[in-house]
Structures are given as structure tokens and as C-alpha cells.
Write an enzyme that holds these catalytic residues in place. Structure first.
Site, PDB file in Angstrom:
ATOM      1  N   SER A  74       9.974  29.198-121.406  1.00  0.00           N
ATOM      2  CA  SER A  74       8.649  29.822-121.382  1.00  0.00           C
ATOM      3  C   SER A  74       8.253  30.193-122.797  1.00  0.00           C
ATOM      4  O   SER A  74       9.110  30.478-123.644  1.00  0.00           O
ATOM      5  CB  SER A  74       8.653  31.061-120.489  1.00  0.00           C
ATOM      6  N   ASP A  75       6.954  30.176-123.049  1.00  0.00           N
ATOM      7  CA  ASP A  75       6.459  30.580-124.353  1.00  0.00           C
ATOM      8  C   ASP A  75       5.074  31.176-124.177  1.00  0.00           C
ATOM      9  O   ASP A  75       4.352  30.817-123.239  1.00  0.00           O
ATOM     10  CB  ASP A  75       6.388  29.389-125.320  1.00  0.00           C
ATOM     11  N   GLN A  76       4.726  32.086-125.074  1.00  0.00           N
ATOM     12  CA  GLN A  76       3.419  32.737-124.978  1.00  0.00           C
ATOM     13  C   GLN A  76       2.733  32.750-126.335  1.00  0.00           C
ATOM     14  O   GLN A  76       3.361  33.054-127.351  1.00  0.00           O
ATOM     15  CB  GLN A  76       3.582  34.170-124.470  1.00  0.00           C
TER      16      GLN A  76
END
Length: 199
Positions: A74-76
Site C-alpha cells: 500500500s502507498d499513499q
């Protein structure tokens, strides 16, 4: 009753304590492995594309080291006026971020990738729109000294006291802003063969 068994080893490809805490809510056993890759955006790369690329790269990097596992990456990326807002890293940088964002709406792109040896990679992006309160410098400074959210994109922990500097959050997945969209993830894990409830 929620079973503790799973069809294969589940791994979270992240160093984030926030993502570990969120994944633990699902009561599935999982391991954590660090993806160890360069997370800087590419030149002229769109924010959503950065988040999706990095989520996939994290999952694939760990999957290559753990054959047969199901890996979550996951990345934001946060954006204001189309410009990426990263993790501040220091008090001064965090204060500058909050000063720029006060009274404004910031878009958080939270990308999710599940890599399954049997089914390949599945990607999803969740957008969260956050409106910050128009607060004076003294309140912003006091908040930062209390919570010290220097490892958070946007300099605010919505799961903590940071909620007091926010005016509105709009998202289809309430945990996306914290870093791991659990509604999207549970659907992806179901398709990978995981079960959350026994009959």
C-alpha cells in the site's frame, strides 16, 4: 467466530505501524516484511500513478522473496493543487504543510495491491477528500508538539488528536486515510481465498 487459519502465508509489505494496526483488525495471522525500495515519485508522474506504482512495487518486491505467499502493498500520496505533499519529517516542515492546507481541501490517494502467486496482482486506488479547519498558527503548532505526526503525509493523524484540525472527510473507505483501505482489502483477500467468518 473468526478463524485464525488462512489458505497461505499473508505478508504485509510495509514498515508502517499504522498499517500493521489496521491489518490486525481482520484477525488473520500475518507477517511483516520491509520492501526496501526508493519511494520517490518519478519526474512528471501523476500522484495517483505514484501511489499505484509504489503499492505494486512494494508487494512484488516482497513476493519475490516469499514465494507462495499473498502479499499486501500500500502507498499513499497527498496532493494540494495537484502538487504532492509528502511526510514532513520535522516540526518546521509539518507546520508549513498545515499552514498551507488550512481552510483547504486535500486529496489523499491510497493505493492497494495484493499479489497472489495463483491470481497475479490486483490493484485498487481509493481517494479521500479532507478539508482542514482554518486554524491559527498557535493551534497548529500546539497540535504538532502534542502528537508529532512527522511521519504522516499531510502532518495530521486522523485516528488521533489530528481529527480536531479537520473539518470534513469524504471517502468510500474510512480506513483509507490512515493508510490501508480495509473495505477494498477484505474484498481482495476474499478473492484470494481468505475467509473472515466460520459457518
Amino acid at each position: 467466530m473468526i478463524p485464525t487459519n488462512s489458505p497461505s502465508r499473508l505478508i504485509l509489505a510495509s514498515s508502517s505501524a499504522y498499517r500493521r494496526e489496521l491489518l490486525a483488525r481482520l484477525r488473520l495471522p500475518f507477517a511483516v516484511m520491509l520492501p526496501e525500495l526508493d519511494e520517490r515519485p518519478l519526474p512528471a508522474e501523476a500522484p495517483q500513478a505514484t501511489a499505484l506504482r509504489l503499492a505494486r512495487a512494494k508487494a512484488e518486491a516482497v513476493a519475490a522473496r516469499a514465494p507462495g505467499s499473498v502479499v499486501i502493498g500500500s502507498d499513499q500520496v497527498a496532493t494540494l493543487d495537484g502538487e504532492q505533499i509528502g511526510k514532513p519529517g520535522s516540526h518546521a516542515a509539518a507546520l508549513a504543510q498545515l499552514q498551507r492546507m488550512r481552510g483547504r481541501r486535500v486529496v489523499f490517494h491510497t493505493a492497494l495491491c495484493v499479489v497472489d502467486a495463483a491470481g497475479g496482482a490486483e490493484l485498487e486506488n481509493v481517494q479521500t477528500f479532507v478539508t482542514f479547519r482554518d486554524l491559527p498558527d498557535a493551534e497548529l503548532d500546539a497540535y504538532l508538539r502534542i502528537e508529532q505526526p512527522y511521519d504522516c503525509a499531510g502532518s495530521a493523524k486522523n485516528e488521533g488528536l489530528g481529527i480536531a484540525i479537520l473539518e470534513r472527510i469524504d471517502s468510500s473507505d474510512p480506513t483509507a486515510l490512515t493508510g490501508l483501505p480495509l473495505i477494498a482489502l477484505t474484498g481482495m483477500l476474499r478473492r484470494a481465498g481468505f475467509h473472515f467468518f466460520s459457518n
